[in-house]
Design a protein around this motif. Structure first.
Motif, PDB file in Angstrom:
ATOM      1  N   ARG A 180      -2.599  -1.320  -8.016  1.00  0.00           N
ATOM      2  CA  ARG A 180      -2.173  -2.672  -8.381  1.00  0.00           C
ATOM      3  C   ARG A 180      -2.664  -3.718  -7.395  1.00  0.00           C
ATOM      4  O   ARG A 180      -2.197  -4.838  -7.386  1.00  0.00           O
ATOM      5  CB  ARG A 180      -0.643  -2.718  -8.531  1.00  0.00           C
ATOM      6  N   MET A 181      -3.636  -3.343  -6.575  1.00  0.00           N
ATOM      7  CA  MET A 181      -4.279  -4.335  -5.713  1.00  0.00           C
ATOM      8  C   MET A 181      -5.665  -4.633  -6.277  1.00  0.00           C
ATOM      9  O   MET A 181      -6.234  -3.825  -7.001  1.00  0.00           O
ATOM     10  CB  MET A 181      -4.446  -3.792  -4.299  1.00  0.00           C
ATOM     11  N   THR A 233       0.135   8.453   0.604  1.00  0.00           N
ATOM     12  CA  THR A 233      -0.894   9.296   1.223  1.00  0.00           C
ATOM     13  C   THR A 233      -2.142   8.475   1.527  1.00  0.00           C
ATOM     14  O   THR A 233      -2.690   8.537   2.640  1.00  0.00           O
ATOM     15  CB  THR A 233      -1.252  10.476   0.307  1.00  0.00           C
ATOM     16  N   ALA A 234      -2.575   7.697   0.529  1.00  0.00           N
ATOM     17  CA  ALA A 234      -3.748   6.851   0.767  1.00  0.00           C
ATOM     18  C   ALA A 234      -3.457   5.874   1.901  1.00  0.00           C
ATOM     19  O   ALA A 234      -4.308   5.621   2.744  1.00  0.00           O
ATOM     20  CB  ALA A 234      -4.126   6.099  -0.505  1.00  0.00           C
ATOM     21  N   ALA A 235      -2.235   5.350   1.937  1.00  0.00           N
ATOM     22  CA  ALA A 235      -1.888   4.397   2.994  1.00  0.00           C
ATOM     23  C   ALA A 235      -2.026   5.047   4.364  1.00  0.00           C
ATOM     24  O   ALA A 235      -2.562   4.454   5.296  1.00  0.00           O
ATOM     25  CB  ALA A 235      -0.476   3.869   2.785  1.00  0.00           C
ATOM     26  N   ALA A 267       0.835  -1.199   0.000  1.00  0.00           N
ATOM     27  CA  ALA A 267       0.000   0.000   0.000  1.00  0.00           C
ATOM     28  C   ALA A 267       0.874   1.256   0.000  1.00  0.00           C
ATOM     29  O   ALA A 267       0.635   2.187  -0.764  1.00  0.00           O
ATOM     30  CB  ALA A 267      -0.930  -0.006   1.214  1.00  0.00           C
ATOM     31  N   ALA A 294       3.905   1.511  -1.054  1.00  0.00           N
ATOM     32  CA  ALA A 294       4.589   1.608  -2.341  1.00  0.00           C
ATOM     33  C   ALA A 294       3.670   2.207  -3.406  1.00  0.00           C
ATOM     34  O   ALA A 294       4.101   2.975  -4.247  1.00  0.00           O
ATOM     35  CB  ALA A 294       5.081   0.229  -2.784  1.00  0.00           C
ATOM     36  N   GLN A 295       2.397   1.857  -3.338  1.00  0.00           N
ATOM     37  CA  GLN A 295       1.485   2.301  -4.396  1.00  0.00           C
ATOM     38  C   GLN A 295       0.950   3.706  -4.160  1.00  0.00           C
ATOM     39  O   GLN A 295       0.701   4.440  -5.111  1.00  0.00           O
ATOM     40  CB  GLN A 295       0.325   1.310  -4.545  1.00  0.00           C
ATOM     41  N   ASP A 296       0.746   4.081  -2.926  1.00  0.00           N
ATOM     42  CA  ASP A 296       0.222   5.418  -2.638  1.00  0.00           C
ATOM     43  C   ASP A 296       0.384   5.724  -1.144  1.00  0.00           C
ATOM     44  O   ASP A 296      -0.478   5.381  -0.336  1.00  0.00           O
ATOM     45  CB  ASP A 296      -1.254   5.507  -3.047  1.00  0.00           C
ATOM     46  N   PHE A 351      -5.628   1.795  -4.385  1.00  0.00           N
ATOM     47  CA  PHE A 351      -4.310   1.201  -4.636  1.00  0.00           C
ATOM     48  C   PHE A 351      -4.371   0.515  -5.997  1.00  0.00           C
ATOM     49  O   PHE A 351      -5.053  -0.501  -6.139  1.00  0.00           O
ATOM     50  CB  PHE A 351      -3.936   0.235  -3.511  1.00  0.00           C
ATOM     51  N   ARG A 391      -7.687   7.771  -5.117  1.00  0.00           N
ATOM     52  CA  ARG A 391      -6.480   7.146  -4.558  1.00  0.00           C
ATOM     53  C   ARG A 391      -6.678   5.704  -4.135  1.00  0.00           C
ATOM     54  O   ARG A 391      -6.262   5.292  -3.050  1.00  0.00           O
ATOM     55  CB  ARG A 391      -5.964   7.962  -3.370  1.00  0.00           C
TER      56      ARG A 391
END
Ligand SMILES: Nc1ncnc2c1ncn2[C@@H]1O[C@H](COP(=O)(O)OP(=O)(O)OP(=O)(O)O)[C@@H](O)[C@H]1O
Ligand SMILES: [Mg+2]
Lengths: 318, 238
Positions: B94-95, A202-204, A196, A198-200, B92, B90
C-alpha cells in the motif's frame, strides 16, 4: 425549547463525546493495524489516565488555583496522563505481548484480556487511595467526582443552546492531535517505519527497521492518545470510576470497527458516529438502551460489513 | 583465516523443534555470482534468513567481511552491506513505488548518495521511474521484482542475496532481471542467487551449491554442476 434546538444540542454533545471516543479508537486501530491485536487493555489504560489526572488535581490542589492557573493545570494533567498512559501501554507490549509475537493470535488476545483485568484492578486499588478527591467517605469502587475546574458557562450567552469551554477544550485538544498524527504517519521516518511494519514486518526488518521498537512506539503513541482522551473525558463528564474503561472501550472499539479497523480516518468517523448515536439514544429513547444499541451496532457490523465503512479499500493501515 | 566476503560455517537453524538447516557451509568471494539451488523446502530461504539474522541460527557461524555477524540485529547486518531481496518480493503493497524504494534507504543519512543510487536504479529499471507514484500492490509480478531489487540496491549492498527472483514471472521479464543481475555484478556487486530455476542460475554464476534437506550435497564450478548427471536428472529436468 424547540425540537430543532434539542436536536442541535444533542448533536453538539454527541460530537464532543464522539471526538473523545475517536481519540481512544485511534489507539485500538493503530495497534490492530500494526500487530493485528485487539488491545483489550486499552480502555483500562485510559481509565488509569483519568485516575492519574484526578490524583494530580487533588495533590496539587488545582481547584483552588485561579483561572489562568487552571489552564496550566489542565495542560499539566494532559501531559502527565499522556506520558503515563503511553508508558503504561508501552510496558504492556514489552512485558505481556512482545514475547508472544510468534505465538498464535489467540494467545496474544488472551494476554490482552489478562492485562485488562490487571489494569482494572489497579484502578480499583487506586480508587481507595487516601486522598480527599477519591474518598468522600465512599468505597474504592464508587464513582469519583471529577471537579469541573474549567468554567461551566455558556459561551453562546443566554440562549437554549449551550456550548461550554469544555466543548471547546475537546475540539482544541483532539483536532490538532489527529492532524498531527496523520502528518506523523504520512511524513516522518517513524511514520514510514510504522506503515512498513504494518504492511510486512519481515520485509521491514530486511530494510533495517527495528520492528519491535516501532511496535513499542505505536503502543506508546496509542496509549498517549488515550491519556489525552482520559483528561478531556474527565473534564467533560465530571465522573470517573474503575469500570469506565469498559464502556469507553466498548464505544471506542465499536467506533474503530465501524470505521474499518486499521484505518485512522475510519476511527474518527466511527467515533463521531458512535458519539452521536449515544447522545440521540439518550435523548429520544432512554439512556438504559444506549449501551445495548452500541453493542447491536458492533454485532451488525461484524456480521454484515466486517471491513467497516472505510476499511474496504484497505488504503492506509496503521 | 579467510578472504571470503561471506563465509557461512556449519549453520544450524530450526523453527521450534524442527531442524531445517543441519550444518550448511558455503562461501562467496568478493565480485562473484554464486548460486544456491535446491528443491522446494530444502531450506534455501531459511539459509538466507539465517544469514540476515532475521532467523536466529542455533549454531555455526556467519562471517561477513572478516567478522562474525552472528547474533547481530538485522539492521546492523544491512549497515555492513549484506542485503537481501526476499522470496516473493515482499514490496510494501500500500505504498507507492517511490516510497518503497525509499524504504530501502531507511538506514541512510547521505541524501546525495541516496539520490545518486536512485538515479542508478532508474537507469537499470526505467519502469520504476515512470511508475513512481503508482501503488506497489498494483504492479505486475515482474515489476514488483524489479522494485524489490531496486529497493535493496538503495540499501547500498556490497553483497546482494536474491531469493528466487524468477518466481512467478513471465520469461521475458526473467531474462531482463537476469541481465540486470549480470550488469550489477560487472559493476562490482557480489551476488548470492537462490533459484529453483537451476539452469538459468547456474548459467549466470561462476560457482554453485546444491542444497538438499538442510545440507549442501554438491558444490563446484557451475559448468561442472551443469554437466553432472545426478544434478541433471534431479534439478535440470534432463
Ligand atoms: N516460519 C516457519 N515456521 C516453521 N517452518 C518453516 C517456516 N519457514 C519454513 N519452514 C519449513 O522449513 C523448511 C525449509 O523452508 P524454506 O522456505 O527455507 O525452503 P526453500 O528451500 O526456500 O523452499 P522453496 O523453494 O519452496 O522456497 C520447510 O520444510 C518449511 O516448511
Ligand atoms: Mg524459499
Amino acid at each position: 425549547m424547540l425540537d430543532f434546538e434539542v436536536f442541535t444540542q444533542q448533536l453538539i454533545t454527541g460530537l464532543s463525546n464522539g471526538m473523545i471516543i475517536a481519540l481512544i479508537a485511534i489507539g485500538y486501530t493503530m495497534v490492530y493495524g500494526i500487530i493485528e491485536l485487539i488491545n483489550f487493555a486499552h480502555g483500562d489504560v485510559f481509565m488509569l489516565g483519568a485516575f492519574l489526572a484526578l490524583t494530580l488535581l487533588g495533590a496539587l490542589g488545582m481547584e483552588a488555583w485561579g483561572p489562568s492557573g487552571q489552564v496550566f493545570g489542565v495542560a499539566l494533567m494532559l501531559i502527565g496522563s499522556a506520558v503515563f498512559c503511553g508508558g503504561l501501554n508501552w510496558s504492556l507490549d514489552r512485558l505481556a505481548y512482545r514475547s508472544l509475537r510468534k505465538s498464535s493470535k489467540l494467545s496474544l488476545l488472551v494476554s490482552a484480556i489478562g492485562c485488562s483485568f490487571v489494569c482494572m484492578n489497579l484502578g480499583l486499588f487506586w480508587g481507595g487511595a487516601p486522598m480527599e478527591v477519591f474518598s468522600n467517605g465512599n468505597s474504592a469502587a464508587a464513582p469519583k467526582h471529577f471537579p469541573a475546574i474549567i468554567p461551566q458557562i455558556n459561551l453562546l450567552g443566554d440562549g437554549f443552546l449551550r456550548i461550554t469551554p469544555a466543548d471547546l477544550l475537546v475540539f482544541t485538544v483532539t483536532i490538532p492531535l489527529m492532524v498531527g498524527l496523520t502528518i506523523m504517519v504520512k511524513r516522518t521516518r517513524l511514520g514510514r517505519a510504522m506503515r512498513a511494519v504494518a504492511q510486512d514486518p519481515t520485509a521491514a526488518s530486511l530494510m533495517g527497521i527495528p520492528v519491535d521498537r516501532v511496535i513499542g512506539a505505536t503502543f506508546f503513541i496509542g496509549g498517549a492518545l488515550g491519556g489525552f482522551a482520559s483528561v478531556i473525558y474527565s473534564l467533560y463528564n465530571n465522573t470517573i470510576g474503575f469500570q469506565m474503561g469498559t464502556r469507553a472501550g466498548l464505544d471506542a472499539f465499536t467506533a474503530a470497527v465501524l470505521g474499518g479497523i486499521g484505518s485512522l480516518p475510519g476511527a474518527v468517523l466511527g467515533g463521531l458516529t458512535i458519539g452521536c448515536v449515544r447522545s440521540m439514544s439518550d435523548q429520544y429513547l432512554e439512556t438504559r438502551w444506549t449501551n445495548t444499541i452500541v453493542f447491536c451496532i458492533l454485532v451488525l457490523i461484524l456480521i454484515f460489513r466486517p471491513n467497516g465503512l472505510l476499511g474496504k479499500t484497505r488504503k492506509e493501515k496503521v | 583465516m579467510s578472504d571470503f566476503l561471506l563465509d557461512v560455517r556449519n549453520l544450524h537453524s530450526s523453527y521450534g523443534q524442527i531442524e531445517v538447516l543441519g550444518g550448511v557451509s558455503l562461501h562467496v568471494t568478493e565480485g562473484e555470482i554464486v548460486s544456491l539451488i535446491g528443491a522446494n523446502g530444502a531450506g534455501k530461504s531459511t539459509t538466507l534468513m539465517s544469514i540476515s539474522q532475521v532467523v536466529q541460527p542455533r549454531s555455526g557461524d556467519v562471517r561477513f567481511a572478516g567478522e562474525s555477524i552472528l547474533g547481530l540485529r538485522p539492521d546492523e547486518v544491512i549497515r555492513r552491506g549484506l542485503v537481501q531481496v526476499p522470496e516473493g518480493r515482499r514490496v510494501f503493497p500500500r505504498m507507492t513505488v517511490l516510497e518503497n524504494l525509499m524504504m530501502g534507504a531507511y538506514l541512510r543519512n547521505d541524501t546525495a548518495g541516496v539520490e545518486h543510487d536512485l538515479g542508478k536504479v532508474y537507469e537499470l529499471f526505467s519502469v520504476l521511474k515512470e511508475r513512481g507514484s503508482q501503488i506497489a500492490g498494483t504492479l505486475s509480478g515482474g515489476e514488483q521484482q524489479m522494485l524489490a531489487i531496486g529497493r535493496a540496491l538503495l540499501s547500498k549492498p556490497r553483497l546482494l542475496m536474491m531469493d528466487e527472483p524468477s518466481m512467478g514471472i513471465a520469461p521475458i521479464l526473467v531474462s531482463r532481471i537476469f541481465a540486470a543481475i549480470r550488469q550489477l555484478n560487472s559493476e562490482g556487486l557480489t551476488v548470492l542467487l537462490v533459484e529453483q530455476n537451476a539452469r538459468a542460475a547456474l548459467g549466470l554464476s561462476a560457482r554453485g551449491y546444491v542444497l538438499e534437506t538442510g545440507a549442501i550435497q554438491f558444490e563446484g564450478p557451475s559448468s561442472e554442476l551443469l554437466s553432472d548427471p545426478r544434478i541433471q536428472s534431479a534439478y535440470l529436468g534432463d
